[in-house]
Structures are given as structure tokens and as C-alpha cells.
Design a protein around this motif. Structure first.
Motif, PDB file in Angstrom:
ATOM      1  N   LEU A  14      19.349 -77.561 -18.646  1.00 48.40           N
ATOM      2  CA  LEU A  14      20.232 -78.357 -17.815  1.00 48.40           C
ATOM      3  C   LEU A  14      19.415 -79.492 -17.211  1.00 48.40           C
ATOM      4  O   LEU A  14      18.385 -79.247 -16.580  1.00 48.40           O
ATOM      5  N   ASP A  15      19.856 -80.711 -17.437  1.00 46.21           N
ATOM      6  CA  ASP A  15      19.226 -81.885 -16.835  1.00 46.21           C
ATOM      7  C   ASP A  15      19.813 -82.014 -15.436  1.00 46.21           C
ATOM      8  O   ASP A  15      20.933 -82.479 -15.261  1.00 46.21           O
ATOM      9  N   GLY A  19      23.198 -83.485 -13.845  1.00 45.60           N
ATOM     10  CA  GLY A  19      24.119 -82.363 -13.782  1.00 45.60           C
ATOM     11  C   GLY A  19      24.788 -82.047 -15.106  1.00 45.60           C
ATOM     12  O   GLY A  19      25.919 -81.580 -15.143  1.00 45.60           O
ATOM     13  N   ARG A  20      24.076 -82.283 -16.202  1.00 40.48           N
ATOM     14  CA  ARG A  20      24.637 -82.073 -17.544  1.00 40.48           C
ATOM     15  C   ARG A  20      23.612 -81.381 -18.438  1.00 40.48           C
ATOM     16  O   ARG A  20      22.404 -81.455 -18.203  1.00 40.48           O
ATOM     17  N   PRO A  21      24.105 -80.743 -19.509  1.00 40.19           N
ATOM     18  CA  PRO A  21      23.177 -80.156 -20.484  1.00 40.19           C
ATOM     19  C   PRO A  21      22.306 -81.237 -21.121  1.00 40.19           C
ATOM     20  O   PRO A  21      22.736 -82.384 -21.283  1.00 40.19           O
ATOM     21  N   GLU A  23      20.857 -82.552 -24.327  1.00 41.38           N
ATOM     22  CA  GLU A  23      21.077 -82.457 -25.772  1.00 41.38           C
ATOM     23  C   GLU A  23      19.920 -83.089 -26.541  1.00 41.38           C
ATOM     24  O   GLU A  23      19.369 -84.105 -26.138  1.00 41.38           O
ATOM     25  N   ASP A  50      25.681 -78.650 -25.809  1.00 43.55           N
ATOM     26  CA  ASP A  50      25.811 -77.795 -24.634  1.00 43.55           C
ATOM     27  C   ASP A  50      24.452 -77.439 -24.039  1.00 43.55           C
ATOM     28  O   ASP A  50      24.352 -76.598 -23.143  1.00 43.55           O
ATOM     29  N   LYS A  79      17.102 -91.275 -22.702  1.00 46.49           N
ATOM     30  CA  LYS A  79      18.012 -91.403 -21.564  1.00 46.49           C
ATOM     31  C   LYS A  79      17.719 -92.665 -20.765  1.00 46.49           C
ATOM     32  O   LYS A  79      18.621 -93.367 -20.341  1.00 46.49           O
TER      33      LYS A  79
END
Length: 129
Positions: A14-15, A19-21, A23, A50, A79
Motif C-alpha cells: 500500500l502506497d 492511500g492506494r495499492p 502497482e 490491487d 509516480k
């Protein structure tokens, strides 16, 4: 899948900065059969949309220690590039930690889920369920 003579391992990332998976993070798995034994690379995979890595190699019989290596520099560089397409470059590196290596002991017959909570300047791990 664990058996009476082997353990099994799974993970997800989890990043926490978004606040997201996370990938597309490459993960390699290594094992050894004692504290003085040599590490044996078993293979690897990458996280899915996910943030899960569902196809890590099975652990060989006699494994007592496992190491998960997470290649996070490439993930954060990507990112950062996406976030700054039209903005000036803020810093040179996508992550303070270019990789995260987690080593833990295992017992035959047990399953070990090891989540990685990740952000560009820190991380945390724990034994999940």
C-alpha cells in the motif's frame, strides 16, 4: 500454499502517500535453510493493480528464513514523472529508499502474509493474516 513440511508467503503493498495499492513493483523472493546457510534466489513477480503479488514461488522444504526484496525506486520514479509532467522537477530521486529488503523467520506449516506500507521516505511491515 503451505504444507506440513513447508511454509508459504504472500505480500501486498500500500502506497500510504496516496492511500492506494502500489502497482508494478518488482519483488524477488529468496530463502535459506538456516542462519548460516546461503541465500537461494527462488524467483519473483510484480504487484498487480490491487498491490498484491499472488504468484510468488513456493518455498522449498527446510526453509527457515525468507527474504523479500521490493524494487521501489522504479515505482516512485514513475509516480514522480506522472505527477510532474507539466511541473518543474522537485527532487532528483523518486524515493529515499531505492529498495526494501525484509527478512523473516518461518516455520513449516505456517502461512506468512507480509504487507509493506510504503511512502517515498519510509516504510513499515508487519505479519498480516
Amino acid at each position: 500454499m503451505s504444507t506440513d513440511t513447508t511454509a508459504s508467503v504472500s505480500t501486498h503493498i500500500l502506497d500510504t502517500s496516496i492511500g492506494r495499492p502500489a502497482e508494478g513493483v518488482a519483488i524477488t523472493l529468496a530463502a535459506r535453510s538456516g542462519p548460516d546457510a546461503e541465500w537461494v534466489a527462488l524467483g519473483g513477480s510484480a504487484t498487480d493493480a490491487d498491490g498484491r503479488c499472488k504468484d510468488l514461488p513456493a518455498l522449498p522444504e527446510g526453509t527457515t528464513h525468507v527474504r523479500l526484496d521490493f524494487e521501489v525506486e522504479t515505482y516512485f520514479s514513475k509516480k514522480q514523472a506522472e505527477a510532474q509532467q507539466d511541473a518543474p522537477r522537485v527532487r532528483d530521486s523518486g524515493a529515499f529508499f531505492p529498495e526494501v529488503a525484509i527478512t523473516f523467520a518461518v516455520t513449516p506449516g505456517e502461512h506468512y502474509h507480509v504487507p509493506l506500507l510504503l511512502n517515498p521516505f519510509g516504510y513499515s511491515v508487519y505479519r498480516g493474516s
